[in-house]
Design a protein around this motif. Structure first.
Motif, PDB file in Angstrom:
ATOM      1  N   VAL A  59      -9.322   8.766  -6.367  1.00  0.00           N
ATOM      2  CA  VAL A  59      -8.366   7.819  -5.795  1.00  0.00           C
ATOM      3  C   VAL A  59      -9.128   6.782  -4.976  1.00  0.00           C
ATOM      4  CG1 VAL A  59      -6.422   7.572  -4.187  1.00  0.00           C
ATOM      5  CG2 VAL A  59      -6.520   9.527  -5.739  1.00  0.00           C
ATOM      6  N   SER A  60      -8.772   5.533  -5.194  1.00  0.00           N
ATOM      7  CA  SER A  60      -9.298   4.428  -4.401  1.00  0.00           C
ATOM      8  C   SER A  60      -8.214   4.057  -3.398  1.00  0.00           C
ATOM      9  CB  SER A  60      -9.582   3.243  -5.325  1.00  0.00           C
ATOM     10  OG  SER A  60      -9.775   2.061  -4.573  1.00  0.00           O
ATOM     11  N   PHE A  61      -8.597   3.874  -2.136  1.00  0.00           N
ATOM     12  CA  PHE A  61      -7.607   3.460  -1.152  1.00  0.00           C
ATOM     13  C   PHE A  61      -8.256   2.578  -0.093  1.00  0.00           C
ATOM     14  CE2 PHE A  61      -9.220   7.611  -0.055  1.00  0.00           C
ATOM     15  CZ  PHE A  61      -9.388   7.628   1.327  1.00  0.00           C
ATOM     16  N   THR A  62      -7.436   1.714   0.469  1.00  0.00           N
ATOM     17  CA  THR A  62      -7.883   0.782   1.497  1.00  0.00           C
ATOM     18  C   THR A  62      -7.145   1.093   2.781  1.00  0.00           C
ATOM     19  OG1 THR A  62      -8.279  -0.895  -0.189  1.00  0.00           O
ATOM     20  CG2 THR A  62      -8.134  -1.656   2.093  1.00  0.00           C
ATOM     21  N   VAL A  63      -7.916   1.186   3.868  1.00  0.00           N
ATOM     22  CA  VAL A  63      -7.382   1.518   5.185  1.00  0.00           C
ATOM     23  C   VAL A  63      -7.602   0.322   6.107  1.00  0.00           C
ATOM     24  CG1 VAL A  63      -7.613   3.132   7.119  1.00  0.00           C
ATOM     25  CG2 VAL A  63      -8.037   3.920   4.806  1.00  0.00           C
TER      26      VAL A  63
END
Length: 173
Positions: A93-97
């Protein structure tokens, strides 16, 4: 096809310049076709990624804090013990915070096509929001940090995150 146009020039405009502009517009329209015109938007500004966000101890520490947070928020989905030798699924999973730990976006980056595992990985990430706030030195010029994490699934649907995972079993049982 002959097109005639009458140009009116005021005192501040040059008739020759106005005629050249009109001629250029008509020429481009007939050569390329008006429907084939394209408008290229200005390029998006580049996001500057700080060096601390690339393979650093700070990034590793933050990745571990995020993994622990996800596990704490989803105890019924977590596999305790040794993952089986042949995993049911691996979901990346790629995610941006953002600077506050809010998940700005997330998506499945790589998978073996196991829809249930993909759904579980994304749901457990969302359920964990907000994540711990990232250290400021990891943020890009937009005030965000993009990360990847691997969800390792056993046949029973429970997972471990690669950051915290136990070594896999060596034998098939």
């Amino acid at each position: 096809m002959l097109i005639r146009a009458r140009l009116s020039c005021g005192p501040s405009a040059s008739c020759a310049a106005l005629a050249r502009r009109l001629g250029l517009i008509l020429l481009l329209g007939f050569l390329g076709g008006f429907s084939a015109c394209t408008i290229t938007p200005p390029p998006k500004p580049l996001l500057l990624i700080p060096p601390a966000a690339i393979n650093s101890a700070t990034l590793d520490d933050y990745r571990t804090a995020v993994a622990k947070h996800i596990v704490e928020r989803n105890p019924s989905y977590v596999l305790h013990g040794t993952p089986q030798a042949m995993l049911r699924s691996l979901v990346v999973v790629s995610f941006t915070v953002d600077r506050n730990g809010q998940i700005v976006k997330s998506s499945v980056y790589r998978t073996n096509g196991d829809d249930d595992a993909e759904t579980t990985a994304l749901a457990t990430l969302r359920r964990s929001a907000p994540l711990p706030a990232p250290p400021g030195r990891l943020l890009n010029s937009a005030g965000q940090l993009e990360m990847f994490e691997d969800w390792l699934f056993n046949d029973n649907g429970k997972f471990q995150l690669r950051t915290l995972a136990s070594p896999q079993a060596q034998n098939f049982q």
